[in-house]
Scaffold this motif. Structure first.
Motif, short mmCIF file in Angstrom:
data_model
loop_
_atom_site.label_atom_id
_atom_site.label_comp_id
_atom_site.label_asym_id
_atom_site.label_seq_id
_atom_site.Cartn_x
_atom_site.Cartn_y
_atom_site.Cartn_z
N ARG A 220 1.07 -1.46 0.14
CA ARG A 220 -0.18 0.02 -0.02
C ARG A 220 1.04 1.28 -0.04
O ARG A 220 1.10 0.75 0.11
N ASN B 117 -2.88 -2.30 -9.24
CA ASN B 117 -3.59 -1.72 -9.73
C ASN B 117 -3.75 -0.10 -10.34
O ASN B 117 -1.98 0.07 -9.64
N SER C 289 -5.22 3.53 -11.59
CA SER C 289 -6.11 4.91 -11.67
C SER C 289 -6.86 4.07 -12.82
O SER C 289 -6.90 4.19 -14.12
N ASN D 124 -5.19 -2.47 -14.15
CA ASN D 124 -3.95 -3.45 -13.35
C ASN D 124 -3.70 -4.67 -14.19
O ASN D 124 -3.87 -5.70 -14.07
N ASP E 42 -7.12 -6.13 -8.07
CA ASP E 42 -7.57 -4.65 -7.62
C ASP E 42 -7.95 -5.48 -6.56
O ASP E 42 -7.51 -4.50 -4.45
N ALA F 147 -4.68 -4.12 -3.33
CA ALA F 147 -5.24 -3.15 -2.35
C ALA F 147 -6.20 -3.54 -1.03
O ALA F 147 -5.57 -3.22 -0.49
N ALA G 203 -4.39 -0.37 0.35
CA ALA G 203 -3.89 0.65 -0.20
C ALA G 203 -5.61 1.31 -1.41
O ALA G 203 -6.95 0.57 -0.66
N ASN G 204 -5.97 1.85 -2.45
CA ASN G 204 -7.25 2.56 -2.98
C ASN G 204 -7.46 1.55 -3.71
O ASN G 204 -6.35 1.30 -4.62
N TYR G 205 -8.81 1.41 -3.56
CA TYR G 205 -8.74 0.39 -4.86
C TYR G 205 -10.21 1.08 -5.68
O TYR G 205 -10.82 1.90 -4.71
N VAL H 241 -8.76 4.77 -7.19
CA VAL H 241 -7.21 5.30 -6.91
C VAL H 241 -6.43 6.61 -7.68
O VAL H 241 -7.02 6.81 -8.63
N ILE I 127 -1.13 3.59 -4.26
CA ILE I 127 -2.24 2.32 -4.77
C ILE I 127 -1.53 1.06 -4.00
O ILE I 127 -0.20 1.30 -3.85
#
Length: 360
Positions: free
Chosen positions: A112, A139, A141, A157, A242, A246, A251-253, A257, A275
């Motif tokens: 992350r 993953n 954006s 991804n 993803d 994440a 992390a952001n998913y 993202v 990410i």
């Protein structure tokens, strides 16, 4: 412009040094980008360099990260990249995975608080050098619409699987889970070309061949293009990346993202940090003797290479072969840079007082 690889490597390293990276990190980051260009994956090489610099300017990349293991068991770990360059964070994570595999047979690391990590193949091949099977995925954006959707909810991804062979080079399966990587659109934009149908849809969900469609609300399509051609399978693969990268790491998913481009702010109310990546290493000798496995994989490769083809002038291409051929050619004849990239890089050179790039 054709540029000597060693010249381009030093140039890239100097730019990373100029933004405050340590010599170790600058060297590693440059190596990841140059490996991409050498292997013919121009979309993920030095063409991305100015993007990293712009994110650093926005304080979204930390040039001096304190990369740490946040959680671990004997065979697994979660790494916090401290907003560092993914080009540096991912190799750190893979080293952790390899060390665990050396001791316990396999190692799995979720990451992350990282950024774009270049080509997945670079990280997976680190395990191959140790006679292990390597895995790497990340993953990205949100640019891809799931099957039937008009919303951009997933990244391209990518995922990579790398297997050590004996007489033959490693088998490297490195692919985006979208119909095409975003970098392919960027290349088409630079060259003023249209893209094949099935790569992208406009904001209303109609197919388009305009490589600029993302800028007007369009979306990339999952691998397969549409449901009739298996896009639900590409969606499933992308979802897997993803979740492992994440949801598992923190992390952001999905749509949260952060974008790679600096002119777009990260989404409000993030669900994680940065990410995410997921890397792994498995010792071949945890299953059978390495020499036996390599001999069998060599036999597998040889049989596929001699496959009867529909068109006698074509041959079956083993995953990783085109990149290896490109690497052999470019290492000797130079790395080609399109004019737009060369201009972009020399603007960086002028800004940071680095020697301008010149052709061979």
């Amino acid at each position: 412009m054709l540029v000597n690889p060693s010249v381009l490597r030093v140039f890239t390293q100097n730019i990373f040094l100029a933004i405050g990276c340590s010599t170790e990190h600058a060297t590693l980051a440059a190596d990841v980008l140059l490996r991409s260009d050498l292997r013919g994956i121009d979309s993920h090489g030095v063409a991305r360099l100015s993007g990293y610099v712009r994110l650093w300017e926005k304080n979204r990349i930390n040039a001096t990260p304190n990369i740490q293991i946040a959680h671990e068991t004997p065979t697994t770990a979660t790494v916090d990249g401290d907003a560092g360059l993914g080009l540096v964070v991912a190799p750190f994570a893979m080293q952790v995975a390899i060390q665990k595999a050396e001791q316990y047979g396999s190692g799995w690391v979720s990451v992350r608080n990282s950024n774009h990590f270049g080509i997945a193949g670079y990280h997976a091949l680190m395990a191959v050098e140790k006679d292990m099977i390597g895995f790497a995925m990340t993953n990205a954006s949100p640019l891809v619409a799931p099957t039937y959707s008009s919303e951009r909810l997933l990244g391209t991804n990518p995922m990579c699987y790398a297997f050590p062979a004996g007489h033959y080079p490693p088998v490297v399966v490195d692919l985006a889970t979208s119909a095409a990587a975003n970098g392919k659109l960027e290349i088409a934009q630079r060259l003023g070309k249209q893209v094949p149908e099935g790569w992208i849809q406009d904001k209303k969900g109609n197919y388009t061949t305009d490589p600029h469609a993302l800028k007007t609300g369009g979306a990339l399509l999952p691998l397969g293009g549409d449901r009739d051609h298996g896009s639900h399978k590409g969606f499933g693969l992308s979802a897997t990346v993803d979740i492992l990268s994440a949801v598992l790491s923190g992390a952001n998913y999905g749509p949260w993202v952060p974008p790679f481009v600096a002119f777009l702010d990260p989404p409000e109310n993030p669900v994680g940090k940065g990410i995410g990546h997921f890397v792994g290493a498995m010792r071949v000798d945890g299953f059978r003797p390495v020499d036996e496995f390599k001999a069998s994989l060599d036999n597998w490769i040889a049989r596929f290479k001699t496959s009867v083809t529909v068109d006698p002038t074509q041959k079956v291409i083993i995953p990783g072969e085109p990149e290896l051929e490109a690497e052999a050619h470019r290492a000797t004849h130079g790395i080609p840079l399109v004019d737009a990239v060369a201009v972009d890089l020399n603007m960086l050179a002028e800004r940071f007082g680095v020697e301008l790039l010149k052709g061979m």
